[in-house]
Scaffold this active site. Structure first.
Site, PDB file in Angstrom:
ATOM      1  N   TRP A 151       0.821  -1.218   0.000  1.00  0.00           N
ATOM      2  CA  TRP A 151       0.000   0.000   0.000  1.00  0.00           C
ATOM      3  C   TRP A 151       0.853   1.265   0.000  1.00  0.00           C
ATOM      4  O   TRP A 151       1.853   1.368   0.707  1.00  0.00           O
ATOM      5  CB  TRP A 151      -0.875   0.001   1.260  1.00  0.00           C
ATOM      6  N   MET A 152       0.396   2.275  -0.767  1.00  0.00           N
ATOM      7  CA  MET A 152       1.020   3.605  -0.734  1.00  0.00           C
ATOM      8  C   MET A 152      -0.098   4.633  -0.666  1.00  0.00           C
ATOM      9  O   MET A 152      -1.147   4.452  -1.279  1.00  0.00           O
ATOM     10  CB  MET A 152       1.828   3.813  -2.012  1.00  0.00           C
ATOM     11  N   ASN A 153       0.132   5.757   0.075  1.00  0.00           N
ATOM     12  CA  ASN A 153      -0.796   6.884  -0.076  1.00  0.00           C
ATOM     13  C   ASN A 153      -0.043   8.192  -0.268  1.00  0.00           C
ATOM     14  O   ASN A 153       0.712   8.292  -1.257  1.00  0.00           O
ATOM     15  CB  ASN A 153      -1.914   6.907   0.977  1.00  0.00           C
ATOM     16  N   ASP A 154      -0.166   9.173   0.577  1.00  0.00           N
ATOM     17  CA  ASP A 154       0.263  10.546   0.263  1.00  0.00           C
ATOM     18  C   ASP A 154       1.717  10.683  -0.192  1.00  0.00           C
ATOM     19  O   ASP A 154       2.610  10.041   0.378  1.00  0.00           O
ATOM     20  CB  ASP A 154       0.153  11.438   1.493  1.00  0.00           C
ATOM     21  N   GLN A 170       3.822   7.837   1.931  1.00  0.00           N
ATOM     22  CA  GLN A 170       3.180   7.046   2.979  1.00  0.00           C
ATOM     23  C   GLN A 170       3.103   5.600   2.494  1.00  0.00           C
ATOM     24  O   GLN A 170       2.544   5.328   1.418  1.00  0.00           O
ATOM     25  CB  GLN A 170       1.773   7.586   3.252  1.00  0.00           C
ATOM     26  N   TRP A 178      -4.174   0.121   4.007  1.00  0.00           N
ATOM     27  CA  TRP A 178      -3.563   1.144   4.855  1.00  0.00           C
ATOM     28  C   TRP A 178      -3.252   0.593   6.241  1.00  0.00           C
ATOM     29  O   TRP A 178      -4.032  -0.158   6.807  1.00  0.00           O
ATOM     30  CB  TRP A 178      -4.497   2.356   4.978  1.00  0.00           C
ATOM     31  N   THR A 214       2.218  12.268   7.226  1.00  0.00           N
ATOM     32  CA  THR A 214       2.644  13.159   6.145  1.00  0.00           C
ATOM     33  C   THR A 214       3.455  14.372   6.608  1.00  0.00           C
ATOM     34  O   THR A 214       3.202  14.933   7.674  1.00  0.00           O
ATOM     35  CB  THR A 214       1.393  13.552   5.353  1.00  0.00           C
ATOM     36  N   ASP A 278       0.028  17.282   9.153  1.00  0.00           N
ATOM     37  CA  ASP A 278       0.550  17.537   7.805  1.00  0.00           C
ATOM     38  C   ASP A 278       1.181  18.925   7.649  1.00  0.00           C
ATOM     39  O   ASP A 278       0.668  19.782   6.903  1.00  0.00           O
ATOM     40  CB  ASP A 278      -0.551  17.315   6.758  1.00  0.00           C
ATOM     41  N   ASP A 365     -10.947  16.031   4.227  1.00  0.00           N
ATOM     42  CA  ASP A 365     -11.134  14.678   4.741  1.00  0.00           C
ATOM     43  C   ASP A 365     -12.583  14.220   4.537  1.00  0.00           C
ATOM     44  O   ASP A 365     -12.847  13.035   4.343  1.00  0.00           O
ATOM     45  CB  ASP A 365     -10.790  14.680   6.225  1.00  0.00           C
TER      46      ASP A 365
HETATM   47  N1  DQQ Z   1      -2.713  10.587   5.266  1.00  0.00           N
HETATM   48  C1  DQQ Z   1      -1.742  10.660   6.318  1.00  0.00           C
HETATM   49  C2  DQQ Z   1      -2.139  11.822   7.158  1.00  0.00           C
HETATM   50  C3  DQQ Z   1      -2.914  12.651   6.206  1.00  0.00           C
HETATM   51  C4  DQQ Z   1      -3.675  11.633   5.426  1.00  0.00           C
HETATM   52  C5  DQQ Z   1      -1.723   9.343   7.039  1.00  0.00           C
HETATM   53  C6  DQQ Z   1      -4.189  12.123   4.120  1.00  0.00           C
HETATM   54  O1  DQQ Z   1      -1.017  12.516   7.671  1.00  0.00           O
HETATM   55  O2  DQQ Z   1      -3.728  13.595   6.841  1.00  0.00           O
HETATM   56  O3  DQQ Z   1      -1.395   8.287   6.174  1.00  0.00           O
HETATM   57  O4  DQQ Z   1      -4.421  11.075   3.229  1.00  0.00           O
END
Ligand code: DQQ
Length: 670
Positions: A151-154, A170, A178, A214, A278, A365
């Site tokens: 998994w990858m996010n920000d 992330q 996640w 993040t 963030d 969000d």
């Molecule tokens: N993802 C991070 C948070 C951020 C959110 C956690 C946004 O810091 O607010 O993985 O996708």
């Protein structure tokens, strides 16, 4: 006037679609109807080679039977178009229960639950569509950044340092969902080809043990790098921490030191301990202090808190907020940066003064979209004001009307440009992600500048290095699509493309059409998406389409002639017919887009397997689509021009490049 009763999207052969310039090899056999035996044979040979490759690569679960969907039974060949009303049979993947933790749009469920057994199946997570390995494997992209697995996010802390672009992100090293978030790290010379490095930061301190979340990088005038990031503490409190490279002489920035005095910031009074995250890149005030902003909320008002610091360790909270907008909820991944009024180059984050406007971006969000607004920064007051409060942050313009979230810009001092990264999530089921072994990718990095022609929006465009991936091209000039027509654009392959198209509506027809008070919305539930027929639209391209159009993703313009003959244009992408599967997202996305006097309708599209990034009017409006076709894959994917307007013909000039794959692999010998 054409045949208005013609059913939507039937294929009409058109001799004029033959390329005027063709420097590629065309395989006509691939364009025969699917029921033809030659086509079946080709598919069989192709699929056979593919299976052998898969087995040699050892990339599959050997306990399962490898099935090639196209070869299983003649019933799959030559089926007629399948009626799928827009938005029907859509099982939207379950919304994040990680929200309380401040994260992704997908739940972090156990594999048993995800695979449809146990409690999960009662939650709409059962696997409704019989995905096979061949289909799932096709979804992996070829020239978008992705980790090798999981998994990858920000995007986090992007920067250019000693000749390398650094990209942190992330990352869950343990699963394709996640959780267990740490910082992945990769470097590139050109933003296209990437080398994976060891994890930059892991969750090894009480102040980030529940997640290294993040953050952003600031390069100081002496070249030192300060990385501020959010940690989720052992008690799930969101705090800000400082890290810096252990060795500033190392161009790869392999080792990171977490400051011994961490956390450097804790939630201030009045801010909930889970609503403080963030930190941005810091910018300098005229006094020489460094200033950052951090996203939060008070009740339902999304806000950007503002702090000053001299040393990135001691911070002073400024009175009030940089900005806030009632009703927008928690602001994640706030971004704040200057753009030049004259356009052209990007600006260093500290740039201010005459000729500079400032952008505030927040990732909401509540609806998981990235909104920006352009306005004026008052340094002394520590405030920012939108040019037009009616399109303030969170209630106006979005970077992208498809799937694009938690984005972040950085100033690339090597090319004097500002570059935008954004996380493109998955909109299939988590069960499918678990089977694939990966989830999410990053959008093609985009340059961002002010649109000097409108002054009221940004222009986003794939970085120029994306063009280094272009291989053979084919050009189709003056292709005519009459009202109701679907015209094949013959290509050797259609899953890795860079498409540039200019379209024009028949001028006489536009003049003739009567004014209308139609309230058009790409996504309106009453809309049939690209099947909705108006006088002047929709018209555009069908990408990742199967020969019989049983699967197709239309990306299109829709024009409404309003009072005083003013033309309003909308740019949309319709995923409602993108897949025969029932457990993927099938929304219709889009927005209005300014088309100025004398401009043609223009679109550039990057097609890379399951992602399509579409840039209209030079990047005034962008839509990223994630689609999961089951038949329009590998050699069966096709491209068409379509015109579903009832009154006007369309003439298009289209240039299509086959796109190379990027090299994305581990850094050698590390
Ligand atoms: N993802 C991070 C948070 C951020 C959110 C956690 C946004 O810091 O607010 O993985 O996708």
């Amino acid at each position: 006037m054409g045949d208005h009763n013609q059913p939507f999207l039937s294929v009409s052969g058109d001799p004029e679609c033959a390329p005027v310039h063709d420097d590629s090899v065309v395989d006509d056999a691939l364009h025969r109807p699917q029921g033809s035996s030659k086509s079946k044979l080709l598919l069989a040979v192709f699929s056979g080679i593919f299976v052998v490759c898969l087995i040699l690569a050892g990339g599959y679960d050997k306990s399962g039977v490898i099935k090639i969907h196209q070869l299983e039974g003649g019933d799959e060949m030559g089926v007629g178009p399948i009626e799928m009303p827009a938005g029907s049979a859509t099982t939207r993947p379950s919304l994040s229960r990680g929200k309380s933790a401040g994260v992704s749009e997908k739940a972090n469920l156990s594999p048993q639950q995800l695979l449809g057994g146990g409690e999960g199946s009662g939650d709409g997570l059962s696997e409704d569509f019989p995905w096979n390995n061949s289909m799932l494997s096709w979804q992996r992209t070829a020239f978008h950044f992705q980790p090798e697995k999981n998994w990858m996010n920000d995007p986090n802390g992007p920067l250019f340092y000693k000749g390398w672009y650094h990209f942190f992100y992330q990352y869950n090293p343990n699963a394709a969902v996640w959780g267990d978030i740490v910082w992945g790290h990769a470097v590139s010379r050109d933003l296209i080809h990437w080398l994976h490095l060891p994890l930059a930061m892991v969750a090894d301190q009480w102040y980030d043990v529940q997640g290294v979340w993040t953050g952003s990088a600031t390069i100081l005038p002496d070249g030192k790098v300060m990385m501020l990031y959010t940690g989720s503490t052992n008690e799930s409190v969101q705090v800000q921490n400082l890290a810096y490279p252990a060795d500033h002489d190392d161009p790869l920035l392999l080792d990171w030191v977490k400051h011994p005095g961490n956390p450097v910031l804790v939630p201030p009074p009045g801010i909930h301990h889970k609503d403080f995250r963030d930190p941005t890149t810091a910018w300098q005030t005229s006094e020489g202090k460094w200033r950052i902003t951090i996203g939060s909320k008070v009740n339902k008002t999304g806000i950007a808190l503002i702090y000053d610091t001299d040393d990135f360790v001691n911070f002073e909270l400024k009175d009030g907020f940089l900005h806030g907008v009632p009703g927008t909820g928690m602001w994640e991944c706030v971004d704040f940066y200057p753009v030049a009024v004259a356009g052209g180059d990007g600006l260093d984050t500290s740039a201010n003064g005459a000729g500079v406007r400032h952008v505030v971006k927040a990732s909401l969000d509540d609806d998981r979209h990235d909104y920006y607004a352009i306005g004026t920064y008052d340094e002394e007051a520590g405030k920012w004001y939108p040019d037009n409060p009616a399109i303030d942050v969170g209630i106006g313009i979005r970077y992208d009307y498809g799937i694009f979230y938690a984005s972040k810009t950085f100033f690339d001092q090597s090319k004097q440009r500002r570059i935008l990264w954004g996380w493109i999530g998955e909109w299939d089921s988590e069960a499918a992600d678990v089977r694939k072994g990966w989830a999410s990718l990053q959008g093609m990095p985009r340059t961002v500048v002010l649109d000097t022609k409108t002054g009221s929006n940004l222009l986003q465009w794939p970085v120029e290095e994306s063009e280094s991936l272009r291989l053979r091209s084919k050009e189709f000039k003056n292709v005519v699509a009459k009202p109701g027509a679907v015209v094949p654009i013959k290509l050797e392959a259609a899953t890795q493309l860079d498409i540039v198209a200019e379209l024009e509506l028949d001028k006489e027809a536009v003049d003739r059409v009567v004014e209308s008070d139609e309230e058009f919305k790409c996504s309106s539930s009453s809309s049939k998406g690209a099947a909705h027929r108006g006088a002047l639209g929709p018209f555009g391209l069908l990408v990742l389409s199967e020969e019989t159009l049983s699967e197709q993703t239309p990306v299109y313009f829709y024009v409404v002639k309003g009072k005083n003959a003013t033309l309003r244009t909308y740019f949309c992408a319709d995923q409602s017919r993108s897949s025969l599967a029932n457990d993927v997202n099938k929304q219709i996305y889009g927005s209005s887009v300014p088309v100025l006097k004398g401009e043609k309708f223009r679109v550039r599209m990057l097609v890379d397997h399951s992602i399509i990034e579409s840039f209209a009017q030079g990047g005034r409006s962008v839509i990223t689509s994630r689609v999961y076709p089951t038949k329009a894959i590998y050699g069966a994917a096709r491209l068409f021009l379509f015109n579903n307007a009832t009154e006007a013909g369309v003439t298009a000039s289209i240039k299509v490049w086959q796109m190379n794959s990027a090299f994305i692999r581990p850094f050698p010998n590390l």
